[in-house]
Design a protein around this motif. Structure first.
Motif, PDB file in Angstrom:
ATOM      1  N   GLY A  87     -25.413  -7.338 -49.683  1.00 57.51           N
ATOM      2  CA  GLY A  87     -26.053  -8.329 -50.538  1.00 57.51           C
ATOM      3  C   GLY A  87     -25.176  -9.486 -50.977  1.00 57.51           C
ATOM      4  O   GLY A  87     -25.652 -10.612 -51.119  1.00 57.51           O
ATOM      5  N   TRP A  88     -23.893  -9.248 -51.181  1.00 50.45           N
ATOM      6  CA  TRP A  88     -23.019 -10.319 -51.670  1.00 50.45           C
ATOM      7  C   TRP A  88     -22.771 -11.402 -50.629  1.00 50.45           C
ATOM      8  O   TRP A  88     -22.291 -12.480 -50.970  1.00 50.45           O
ATOM      9  N   ALA A  89     -23.097 -11.115 -49.359  1.00 48.59           N
ATOM     10  CA  ALA A  89     -22.813 -12.084 -48.304  1.00 48.59           C
ATOM     11  C   ALA A  89     -23.685 -13.331 -48.428  1.00 48.59           C
ATOM     12  O   ALA A  89     -23.325 -14.382 -47.911  1.00 48.59           O
ATOM     13  N   GLY A  90     -24.805 -13.216 -49.135  1.00 49.54           N
ATOM     14  CA  GLY A  90     -25.620 -14.387 -49.441  1.00 49.54           C
ATOM     15  C   GLY A  90     -26.091 -15.165 -48.244  1.00 49.54           C
ATOM     16  O   GLY A  90     -26.181 -14.662 -47.134  1.00 49.54           O
ATOM     17  N   GLY A  91     -26.374 -16.418 -48.514  1.00 51.55           N
ATOM     18  CA  GLY A  91     -26.860 -17.308 -47.469  1.00 51.55           C
ATOM     19  C   GLY A  91     -25.725 -17.872 -46.639  1.00 51.55           C
ATOM     20  O   GLY A  91     -24.573 -17.454 -46.761  1.00 51.55           O
ATOM     21  N   PRO A  92     -26.048 -18.832 -45.800  1.00 58.05           N
ATOM     22  CA  PRO A  92     -25.042 -19.433 -44.927  1.00 58.05           C
ATOM     23  C   PRO A  92     -23.874 -19.996 -45.732  1.00 58.05           C
ATOM     24  O   PRO A  92     -24.040 -20.474 -46.842  1.00 58.05           O
ATOM     25  N   GLY A  93     -22.686 -19.910 -45.152  1.00 64.58           N
ATOM     26  CA  GLY A  93     -21.507 -20.466 -45.807  1.00 64.58           C
ATOM     27  C   GLY A  93     -20.294 -19.570 -45.673  1.00 64.58           C
ATOM     28  O   GLY A  93     -20.316 -18.559 -44.960  1.00 64.58           O
ATOM     29  N   PRO A  94     -19.232 -19.939 -46.373  1.00 65.80           N
ATOM     30  CA  PRO A  94     -17.955 -19.226 -46.237  1.00 65.80           C
ATOM     31  C   PRO A  94     -18.015 -17.735 -46.581  1.00 65.80           C
ATOM     32  O   PRO A  94     -17.371 -16.930 -45.909  1.00 65.80           O
ATOM     33  N   MET A  95     -18.768 -17.366 -47.613  1.00 71.14           N
ATOM     34  CA  MET A  95     -18.834 -15.953 -47.981  1.00 71.14           C
ATOM     35  C   MET A  95     -19.471 -15.134 -46.858  1.00 71.14           C
ATOM     36  O   MET A  95     -18.990 -14.065 -46.505  1.00 71.14           O
ATOM     37  N   ARG A  96     -20.546 -15.650 -46.312  1.00 69.76           N
ATOM     38  CA  ARG A  96     -21.207 -14.929 -45.228  1.00 69.76           C
ATOM     39  C   ARG A  96     -20.319 -14.897 -43.986  1.00 69.76           C
ATOM     40  O   ARG A  96     -20.211 -13.872 -43.319  1.00 69.76           O
ATOM     41  N   ASP A  97     -19.657 -16.000 -43.690  1.00 63.71           N
ATOM     42  CA  ASP A  97     -18.751 -16.033 -42.545  1.00 63.71           C
ATOM     43  C   ASP A  97     -17.637 -14.999 -42.714  1.00 63.71           C
ATOM     44  O   ASP A  97     -17.294 -14.282 -41.769  1.00 63.71           O
ATOM     45  N   TYR A  98     -17.086 -14.921 -43.940  1.00 57.58           N
ATOM     46  CA  TYR A  98     -16.042 -13.937 -44.226  1.00 57.58           C
ATOM     47  C   TYR A  98     -16.579 -12.516 -44.022  1.00 57.58           C
ATOM     48  O   TYR A  98     -15.943 -11.689 -43.370  1.00 57.58           O
ATOM     49  N   HIS A  99     -17.743 -12.254 -44.552  1.00 59.67           N
ATOM     50  CA  HIS A  99     -18.370 -10.939 -44.386  1.00 59.67           C
ATOM     51  C   HIS A  99     -18.565 -10.609 -42.912  1.00 59.67           C
ATOM     52  O   HIS A  99     -18.257  -9.511 -42.453  1.00 59.67           O
ATOM     53  N   ASP A 100     -19.090 -11.568 -42.165  1.00 48.86           N
ATOM     54  CA  ASP A 100     -19.468 -11.332 -40.772  1.00 48.86           C
ATOM     55  C   ASP A 100     -18.273 -11.186 -39.832  1.00 48.86           C
ATOM     56  O   ASP A 100     -18.391 -10.541 -38.784  1.00 48.86           O
ATOM     57  N   THR A 101     -17.144 -11.795 -40.179  1.00 42.82           N
ATOM     58  CA  THR A 101     -16.036 -11.821 -39.226  1.00 42.82           C
ATOM     59  C   THR A 101     -14.755 -11.133 -39.687  1.00 42.82           C
ATOM     60  O   THR A 101     -13.936 -10.760 -38.848  1.00 42.82           O
ATOM     61  N   GLU A 102     -14.562 -10.957 -41.012  1.00 38.37           N
ATOM     62  CA  GLU A 102     -13.276 -10.448 -41.485  1.00 38.37           C
ATOM     63  C   GLU A 102     -13.346  -9.206 -42.362  1.00 38.37           C
ATOM     64  O   GLU A 102     -12.514  -8.307 -42.219  1.00 38.37           O
ATOM     65  N   TRP A 103     -14.270  -9.193 -43.313  1.00 36.63           N
ATOM     66  CA  TRP A 103     -14.272  -8.130 -44.313  1.00 36.63           C
ATOM     67  C   TRP A 103     -14.506  -6.774 -43.655  1.00 36.63           C
ATOM     68  O   TRP A 103     -15.473  -6.581 -42.927  1.00 36.63           O
ATOM     69  N   GLY A 104     -13.588  -5.873 -43.880  1.00 37.45           N
ATOM     70  CA  GLY A 104     -13.707  -4.541 -43.301  1.00 37.45           C
ATOM     71  C   GLY A 104     -13.158  -4.427 -41.897  1.00 37.45           C
ATOM     72  O   GLY A 104     -13.273  -3.377 -41.269  1.00 37.45           O
ATOM     73  N   VAL A 105     -12.543  -5.484 -41.402  1.00 35.70           N
ATOM     74  CA  VAL A 105     -11.956  -5.466 -40.065  1.00 35.70           C
ATOM     75  C   VAL A 105     -10.470  -5.145 -40.199  1.00 35.70           C
ATOM     76  O   VAL A 105      -9.760  -5.766 -40.993  1.00 35.70           O
ATOM     77  N   ARG A 106      -9.998  -4.185 -39.436  1.00 34.16           N
ATOM     78  CA  ARG A 106      -8.603  -3.765 -39.491  1.00 34.16           C
ATOM     79  C   ARG A 106      -7.703  -4.941 -39.132  1.00 34.16           C
ATOM     80  O   ARG A 106      -7.977  -5.659 -38.161  1.00 34.16           O
ATOM     81  N   VAL A 107      -6.678  -5.146 -39.904  1.00 36.84           N
ATOM     82  CA  VAL A 107      -5.681  -6.173 -39.631  1.00 36.84           C
ATOM     83  C   VAL A 107      -4.375  -5.488 -39.270  1.00 36.84           C
ATOM     84  O   VAL A 107      -4.214  -4.286 -39.467  1.00 36.84           O
ATOM     85  N   SER A 108      -3.436  -6.250 -38.756  1.00 36.25           N
ATOM     86  CA  SER A 108      -2.139  -5.670 -38.444  1.00 36.25           C
ATOM     87  C   SER A 108      -1.054  -6.694 -38.733  1.00 36.25           C
ATOM     88  O   SER A 108      -1.285  -7.902 -38.682  1.00 36.25           O
ATOM     89  N   GLY A 109       0.104  -6.167 -39.051  1.00 35.67           N
ATOM     90  CA  GLY A 109       1.256  -7.017 -39.304  1.00 35.67           C
ATOM     91  C   GLY A 109       1.515  -7.219 -40.786  1.00 35.67           C
ATOM     92  O   GLY A 109       0.600  -7.251 -41.609  1.00 35.67           O
TER      93      GLY A 109
END
Length: 185
Positions: free
Chosen positions: A14-36
């Motif tokens: 629900g927090w991903a909201g409509g189009p924009g940076p928050m949704r982009d962050y949700h769709d591409t980064e949040w919860g994705v394993r990072v390294s380094g």
């Protein structure tokens, strides 16, 4: 809690909201394993700066944070002086909070010291949950409390259990997405 269907027909948290940076962050980064090391230091630093503020504020300022904090190179930040702290307090592109800026420098120094025992990434990952189902209403966990305590023991600051829970979500230590979200595992 369940995912919400967006205007684009895609179910998301629900927090991903409509189009924009928050949704982009949700769709591409949040919860994705990072390294380094720098990826972990960046997330840890931004989560600390977010405390008391909205994530959208931090996300909008992220490019400025990256510039101000040398792309989260721990060695570079660890070498910051009082003059650098004063410079950052004048940087309108970032959150100008004296204590949070000092914390970022302190945490970079602690990150450098942590290399002797495996590094920041290894330490954070060592507190991963055992794979049990995620409580999507939680803001802390036994693991985030333990990680917070260990980081504090090693000289880190602004790393409370809630902030560490958010870090664990952000770096994909467990799947933070709601059931029905297209990103849920």
């Amino acid at each position: 809690m369940e995912a919400v269907l967006g205007e684009d027909g895609v179910a998301r948290c629900g927090w991903a909201g409509g189009p924009g940076p928050m949704r982009d962050y949700h769709d591409t980064e949040w919860g994705v394993r990072v390294s380094g090391e720098s990826a972990y230091l960046e997330r840890l630093t931004l989560e600390a700066f977010q405390s008391g503020l909205s994530w959208s504020t931090i996300l909008a300022k992220r490019p400025a944070f990256r510039r101000a904090f040398c792309d989260f190179d721990a060695d570079a930040i660890a070498a910051f002086t009082d003059d650098d702290h004063a410079r950052l307090m004048q940087d309108a592109g970032i959150v100008r909070n004296r204590l949070k800026i000092a914390a970022a420098i302190t945490n970079a120094r602690a990150t450098v010291a942590l290399r002797e025992s495996g590094g920041l990434e290894q330490l954070v990952l060592s507190f991963a949950p055992d794979g049990a189902a995620t409580d999507h209403t939680a803001t802390v966990s036994a693991e985030s409390r333990a990680l917070s305590k260990e980081l504090k023991r090693r000289g880190f600051v602004f790393v409370g259990p809630t902030t560490m829970y958010a870090l664990m979500q952000a770096v994909g230590i467990f799947d933070p997405h709601l059931p029905g979200c297209f990103r849920a595992a």
